[in-house]
Enzyme design. Structure first.
Site, mmCIF file in Angstrom:
data_model
loop_
_atom_site.group_PDB
_atom_site.id
_atom_site.type_symbol
_atom_site.label_atom_id
_atom_site.label_comp_id
_atom_site.label_asym_id
_atom_site.label_seq_id
_atom_site.Cartn_x
_atom_site.Cartn_y
_atom_site.Cartn_z
ATOM 1 N N TYR A 168 0.866 -1.183 0.000
ATOM 2 C CA TYR A 168 0.000 0.000 0.000
ATOM 3 C C TYR A 168 0.897 1.226 0.000
ATOM 4 O O TYR A 168 1.868 1.299 0.748
ATOM 5 C CB TYR A 168 -0.885 0.005 1.247
ATOM 6 C CG TYR A 168 -1.777 1.222 1.394
ATOM 7 C CD1 TYR A 168 -2.897 1.383 0.578
ATOM 8 C CD2 TYR A 168 -1.504 2.194 2.351
ATOM 9 C CE1 TYR A 168 -3.720 2.500 0.720
ATOM 10 C CE2 TYR A 168 -2.323 3.312 2.492
ATOM 11 C CZ TYR A 168 -3.439 3.455 1.670
ATOM 12 O OH TYR A 168 -4.247 4.555 1.817
ATOM 13 N N ASP A 199 9.383 3.039 -0.731
ATOM 14 C CA ASP A 199 8.355 3.696 0.070
ATOM 15 C C ASP A 199 8.660 3.418 1.540
ATOM 16 O O ASP A 199 8.301 2.373 2.074
ATOM 17 C CB ASP A 199 6.969 3.179 -0.322
ATOM 18 C CG ASP A 199 5.869 3.811 0.522
ATOM 19 O OD1 ASP A 199 6.197 4.535 1.494
ATOM 20 O OD2 ASP A 199 4.687 3.583 0.217
ATOM 21 N N LYS A 219 4.803 9.641 8.285
ATOM 22 C CA LYS A 219 4.747 9.167 9.677
ATOM 23 C C LYS A 219 5.847 9.762 10.566
ATOM 24 O O LYS A 219 5.739 10.902 10.981
ATOM 25 C CB LYS A 219 4.736 7.637 9.686
ATOM 26 C CG LYS A 219 3.541 7.110 8.826
ATOM 27 C CD LYS A 219 3.269 5.661 8.991
ATOM 28 C CE LYS A 219 2.304 5.103 7.973
ATOM 29 N NZ LYS A 219 0.924 5.109 8.354
#
Ligand code: PMP
Length: 432
Positions: A143, A243, A271
Site C-alpha cells: 500500500y 516507500d 509518519k
C-alpha cells in the site's frame, strides 16, 4: 469495560462522516464492534472518551516512535505555535529539517508534502517526468497511499473492504481502469516474476515502487534475492522508489534503506518524519530532484507544505532520535521479547500462529506456515484474529484492528507494558 461515550460519539459521527471515521481501518470493520474515540495519549498509553486506558500498539499507525506527547515534541510545537500557524512562504525550519533528513539518509534534495500519499504520488510523477515513460510497477498487497494509480492490488484497509481482482484492475471504485492499466503488478518476494515482467515491459517502466518491509499486508520481510532483483530493475532504465513511509527513521536511523542495505533512486517518507503532525516527503539525488517545479518541469505544490508546526514536530522527533540512538536497540529488544512471549503463549494453548517481526514492526498471523507474500497472508483466520483482538482490547491492550497491519512499538514501551501485554495475550489465546 464501559464504552458509552465512544458509542454515543460513533453514532453521532456516522450521521456526518461516512462510516463515522476519516480513515477506513479505524472503523473496526475487520474485527467487529465500534471504534473507540480517543481523548488523550501519553507515552505508551491511549485513553478513550470513557476514561479507559490501553497499552497502545498503533502509535498513530507509525509516527509515535518516541511515545505519545513526548515533551520535546510538545514544546517544539508550542514554541512554533507562538509565532503563527502558517505563512505560505519559506521558513527556516524547512531548511533545518531538509538538512537533517539529508544528513541522516543521504538524499541530496528533499521536498516536503503533507502525507505519505502525496509523497508517493509526487515521486511517481517525478519518475515519469524524469524518464519520459508511462508505466509503473507495484507489488500485490503493498500500500502506498490512496492516489488513483496506486489503488491497484493494494494492501492495508483494502484487504478488508474490497475483493481484489486480478491484473491491473483497480481495488477501489472511482479509479478508471484505463488509468489503473498504467500500473503493472508483480508478486512481492518473487524475484523471477519481477525479472520476467521487466524483460517484457522494462523499457516502458518509469519506476518500480515497493515497501522495503511490508507493513500493509501484515509484516512481510523481503528476501535478499528479491532485493537483488529490485535493484536490477535499474538496468532497464527504471527508477527504484523505496516507500519508507512506515519504515523510515523506524527500522534504523536511515530506515530500511540502512537496515537492509538498499540503494533506491528515490525515497518516500511519512509518519515518523512529522512526529505526529501531517508531513510527508520525497527525496533523492539532486539530478532527479531538480526535475521538480520550480527548478524543473514536474509540477508539485501544497498550500500547507512545510507547515511550521509540522516541521517543528518533525525536527524535534528526528533530533531526539539522533541524540538517543539507543532507542533503536530498545524498541528492537522490546519487540523481540513481545514476539517470543506471544509465540510461547499461542503455543501453550495450541493456537497456530506465525509471527513476522523486524525491528519495532510485528504481525501475529493466525495461520500455520511461513508468510512471505500477499497470498500467504490471506490464508490467515481473520475471524479468530478478530476474537483475539477484542479480548486484548477488553484487557486494556490496543492492538492494530486488522490482521493485515503491523503494530508499532515506541521507546516509551517498557517492562511493565510488556508484562501487561503478555498476560492479556495468554488469556486471549486461552479463550480462542
Ligand atoms: N505508504 C506506506 C508504506 C504506508 O504505510 C502509508 C500509510 N499507512 C502510506 C504510504 C500513505 O500514507 P498517508 O496515510 O500518510 O497518506
Amino acid at each position: 469495560m464501559k464504552i458509552d461515550r465512544s458509542t454515543e460519539l460513533f453514532r453521532a459521527a456516522c450521521t456526518v462522516i461516512p462510516g463515522g471515521v476519516n480513515s477506513p481501518v479505524r472503523a473496526f470493520q475487520a474485527v467487529g464492534g465500534n471504534p473507540l474515540f480517543i481523548a488523550r495519549a501519553e507515552g505508551a498509553y491511549l485513553e478513550d472518551a470513557d476514561g479507559n486506558r490501553y497499552v497502545d500498539y498503533i502509535g498513530s499507525w507509525g509516527p509515535m516512535i518516541l511515545g505519545h506527547n513526548h515533551p520535546a515534541v510538545r514544546e517544539a510545537v508550542l514554541e512554533a505555535l507562538a509565532s503563527g500557524t502558517s505563512f505560505g512562504a519559506p521558513t527556516e525550519r524547512e531548511v533545518e529539517l531538509a538538512r537533517l533528513v539529508s544528513e541522516i539518509t543521504g538524499a541530496q534534495k528533499i521536498r516536503f508534502v503533507n502525507s505519505g500519499t502525496e509523497a508517493t504520488m509526487s515521486a511517481l510523477r517525478l519518475a515519469r517526468g524524469f524518464t519520459g515513460r508511462k508505466l509503473i510497477v507495484k507489488f500485490r498487497g503493498n500500500y502506498h497511499g490512496h492516489a488513483d494509480g496506486l489503488l491497484v492490488q493494494a494492501g492495508s484497509g483494502l484487504m478488508t473492504t474490497s475483493a481484489q481482482l486480478g491484473g491491473s484492475a483497480p481495488s477501489s471504485a472511482g479509479v478508471p481502469p484505463e488509468y489503473a492499466s498504467l500500473t503493472l503488478v508483480a508478486e512481492y518476494n518473487d524475484p523471477a516474476g519481477l525479472r520476467e515482467l521487466m524483460r517484457e515491459r522494462g523499457d516502458e517502466v518509469a519506476a518500480v515502487i515497493f515497501e522495503p518491509v511490508v507493513g500493509n499486508a501484515g509484516v512481510l520481510i523481503p528476501t535478499p534475492e528479491f532485493l537483488a532483483a529490485l535493484h536490477a530493475v535499474r538496468e532497464h532504465g527504471a527508477l527504484l522508489i523505496a516507500d519508507e513511509v512506515m519504515t523510515g527513521f523506524r527500522l534504523a536511523p536511515a530506515g530500511a534503506t540502512e537496515r537492509l542495505g538498499l540503494e533506491p533512486d528515490l525515497i518516500c517518507w511519512g509518519k515518523v518524519i512529522g512526529g505526529g503532525l501531517p508531513v510527508g516527503a520525497y527525496g533523492g539525488r539532486a539530478e532527479i530532484m531538480n526535475f521538480v517545479s520550480p527548478e524543473g518541469p514536474v509540477y508539485q505544490a501544497g498550500t500547507l507544505s512545510g507547515n511550521p508546526l509540522a516541521m517543528a514536530a518533525g525536527l524535534a522527533t528526528l533530533r531526539q532520535l539522533r541524540a538517543h540512538p539507543e532507542i533503536y536497540a530498545s524498541v528492537d529488544a522490546y519487540t523481540e521479547g513481545l514476539a517470543r512471549g506471544l509465540q510461547a503463549a499461542a503455543h501453550a494453548f495450541g493456537i497456530p500462529v506465525t509471527i513476522n517481526r523486524i525491528g519495532s514492526m510485528l504481525t501475529v498471523f493466525f495461520l500455520e506456515g511461513a508468510v512471505n507474500d500477499y497470498q500467504d497472508a490471506t490464508r490467515a483466520d481473520t475471524e479468530r484474529f478478530g476474537r483475539w483482538f477484542r479480548s486484548m482490547l477488553e484487557q486494556g491492550v490496543y492492538w492494530a484492528p486488522s490482521q493485515f497491519e503491523s503494530i508499532f512499538v515506541s521507546g516509551a514501551h517498557g517492562e511493565q507494558e510488556l508484562e501487561i501485554t503478555l498476560k492479556a495475550a495468554q488469556k486471549a489465546f486461552s479463550l480462542l
